[in-house]
Design an enzyme around this catalytic site. Structure first.
Site, PDB file in Angstrom:
ATOM      1  N   GLU A 122      44.613  34.175  46.882  1.00  0.00           N
ATOM      2  CA  GLU A 122      44.750  33.764  45.470  1.00  0.00           C
ATOM      3  C   GLU A 122      46.126  33.170  45.201  1.00  0.00           C
ATOM      4  O   GLU A 122      46.484  32.967  44.034  1.00  0.00           O
ATOM      5  CB  GLU A 122      44.549  34.974  44.547  1.00  0.00           C
ATOM      6  CG  GLU A 122      43.232  35.700  44.698  1.00  0.00           C
ATOM      7  CD  GLU A 122      42.148  35.132  43.797  1.00  0.00           C
ATOM      8  OE1 GLU A 122      42.411  34.122  43.123  1.00  0.00           O
ATOM      9  OE2 GLU A 122      41.049  35.707  43.784  1.00  0.00           O
ATOM     10  N   HIS A 154      46.267  41.227  39.455  1.00  0.00           N
ATOM     11  CA  HIS A 154      44.810  41.121  39.349  1.00  0.00           C
ATOM     12  C   HIS A 154      44.208  42.396  39.911  1.00  0.00           C
ATOM     13  O   HIS A 154      44.568  42.829  41.007  1.00  0.00           O
ATOM     14  CB  HIS A 154      44.293  39.901  40.126  1.00  0.00           C
ATOM     15  CG  HIS A 154      42.825  39.960  40.364  1.00  0.00           C
ATOM     16  ND1 HIS A 154      41.913  40.050  39.319  1.00  0.00           N
ATOM     17  CD2 HIS A 154      42.091  39.997  41.498  1.00  0.00           C
ATOM     18  CE1 HIS A 154      40.697  40.125  39.823  1.00  0.00           C
ATOM     19  NE2 HIS A 154      40.773  40.102  41.136  1.00  0.00           N
ATOM     20  N   HIS A 199      40.491  45.391  39.451  1.00  0.00           N
ATOM     21  CA  HIS A 199      39.080  45.547  39.082  1.00  0.00           C
ATOM     22  C   HIS A 199      38.878  46.859  38.298  1.00  0.00           C
ATOM     23  O   HIS A 199      38.280  47.800  38.820  1.00  0.00           O
ATOM     24  CB  HIS A 199      38.204  45.576  40.348  1.00  0.00           C
ATOM     25  CG  HIS A 199      38.326  44.372  41.236  1.00  0.00           C
ATOM     26  ND1 HIS A 199      37.942  44.378  42.573  1.00  0.00           N
ATOM     27  CD2 HIS A 199      38.779  43.115  40.994  1.00  0.00           C
ATOM     28  CE1 HIS A 199      38.151  43.187  43.104  1.00  0.00           C
ATOM     29  NE2 HIS A 199      38.673  42.402  42.179  1.00  0.00           N
ATOM     30  N   HIS A 207      34.131  40.583  36.937  1.00  0.00           N
ATOM     31  CA  HIS A 207      35.022  40.576  38.105  1.00  0.00           C
ATOM     32  C   HIS A 207      36.224  41.502  37.917  1.00  0.00           C
ATOM     33  O   HIS A 207      36.342  42.511  38.609  1.00  0.00           O
ATOM     34  CB  HIS A 207      35.447  39.134  38.422  1.00  0.00           C
ATOM     35  CG  HIS A 207      36.359  39.021  39.600  1.00  0.00           C
ATOM     36  ND1 HIS A 207      36.687  37.834  40.199  1.00  0.00           N
ATOM     37  CD2 HIS A 207      37.045  39.957  40.301  1.00  0.00           C
ATOM     38  CE1 HIS A 207      37.499  38.035  41.216  1.00  0.00           C
ATOM     39  NE2 HIS A 207      37.742  39.327  41.290  1.00  0.00           N
TER      40      HIS A 207
HETATM   41  O1  2HA Z   1      42.081  39.202  46.591  1.00  0.00           O
HETATM   42  O2  2HA Z   1      40.246  40.740  44.197  1.00  0.00           O
HETATM   43  O3  2HA Z   1      39.412  38.342  43.478  1.00  0.00           O
HETATM   44  C1  2HA Z   1      41.160  40.139  46.219  1.00  0.00           C
HETATM   45  C2  2HA Z   1      40.485  39.845  44.943  1.00  0.00           C
HETATM   46  C3  2HA Z   1      40.114  38.466  44.642  1.00  0.00           C
HETATM   47 ZN    ZN Z   2      39.160  40.339  42.400  1.00  0.00          ZN
END
Ligand code: 2HA
Ligand code: ZN
Length: 269
Positions: free
Chosen positions: A118, A141, A143, A214
């Site tokens: 990313e 980022h 989840h 996501h």
């Molecule tokens: O790099 O979560 O969306 C791992 C991730 C990408």
């Molecule tokens: Zn991700």
């Protein structure tokens, strides 16, 4: 030799990365190699670091990011696990510098760990932040379970529907996440379109952007503050879900109570 050991300010930033990586794993927000962290560490780069030879050949970023001239970043390594970063961030990530031309980088330390897939999106966000004179230097980022669950209902994808609900669950949410939760409809992970939509949404004045089905993308002054914003929002989602699990729709704070909070904390929205 870890180059951060003799540089307390840089070491402190890297230790924050390890601390947050541990929280992400413990919270169940970082399965396998899920999530990413990049930190703009340019302020901590001294002459001795400037003079360090690169560990790799220059690598293309894939785009030109003119505000990143002379910038340095710590980046999670591609395919690396947050739970491993928590133990050893410099073995599971690396320090890179952007080369003149602003369209390529080289890895400088501690080992040639290739940065996250990313990277172009994260760097594009850092470029955007610098362009607008933002003090934010960290991007995250991850989840978060309950926030991602919300995005499986179109109801919570309407602009600011989730923000209003989350703010109304507990006063701290509005006080500490005063810009709420921006929404980006589903797009392919790692895509240019997702990076562009993320920047557009940050620019609508959000610090935390939700990627449908996501995860979240958050920016802040440092990585602890970025984590806190996501943690506070996800806690509000958990309260909503707990109430629903008890069989009722939570009442939420009243409009007058929300307005009182806005005035007391001098909140921007
Ligand atoms: O790099 O979560 O969306 C791992 C991730 C990408
Ligand atoms: Zn991700």
């Amino acid at each position: 030799m870890n180059i951060t050991y003799t540089r307390p300010a840089l070491q402190a930033e890297i230790e924050k990365v390890a601390e947050v990586a541990g929280y992400l794993w413990q919270k169940g927000w970082a399965e396998r190699n899920g999530g990413n962290i990049t930190i703009n560490i340019t302020a901590h780069i001294d002459e001795a670091l400037q003079a360090l030879p690169a560990l790799t050949e220059p690598r293309p970023i894939g785009k030109k990011l003119p505000h990143l001239a002379g910038c340095w970043f710590y980046c999670k390594g591609t395919g690396r696990r947050m739970r491993d970063l928590a133990r050893d961030p410099m073995a599971n990530g690396s320090i890179i510098r952007i080369l003149p031309g602003c369209d390529s980088y080289e890895i400088v330390a501690d080992a040639p760990v290739a940065p996250t897939s990313e990277l172009p999106s994260h760097l594009a966000v850092h470029d955007y932040l610098l362009a607008k004179g933002s003090p934010y230097r960290a991007s995250l980022h991850t989840h978060p379970i309950e926030l991602v669950a919300l995005t499986h209902s179109p109801k919570w994808l309407q602009k600011d529907a989730a923000t209003r609900m989350l703010w109304s669950m507990i006063p701290e949410t509005r006080a500490f996440c005063p810009r709420g939760l921006g929404i980006v409809p589903y797009l392919m992970p790692s895509s240019v379109e997702l990076a562009e939509a993320t920047i557009r949404t940050l620019d609508e004045d959000y610090d935390v952007v939700m990627w449908e089905k996501h995860g979240v993308f958050a920016v802040e002054t440092d990585i602890l503050n970025a984590f806190d914003q996501v943690d506070v929002l996800n806690k509000a989602a958990q309260i909503y879900i707990a109430a629903r699990s008890m069989g009722f729709e939570p009442e939420g704070m009243r409009d007058a109570q929300m307005e009182e909070l806005k005035a007391a904390f001098k909140l921007p929205k």
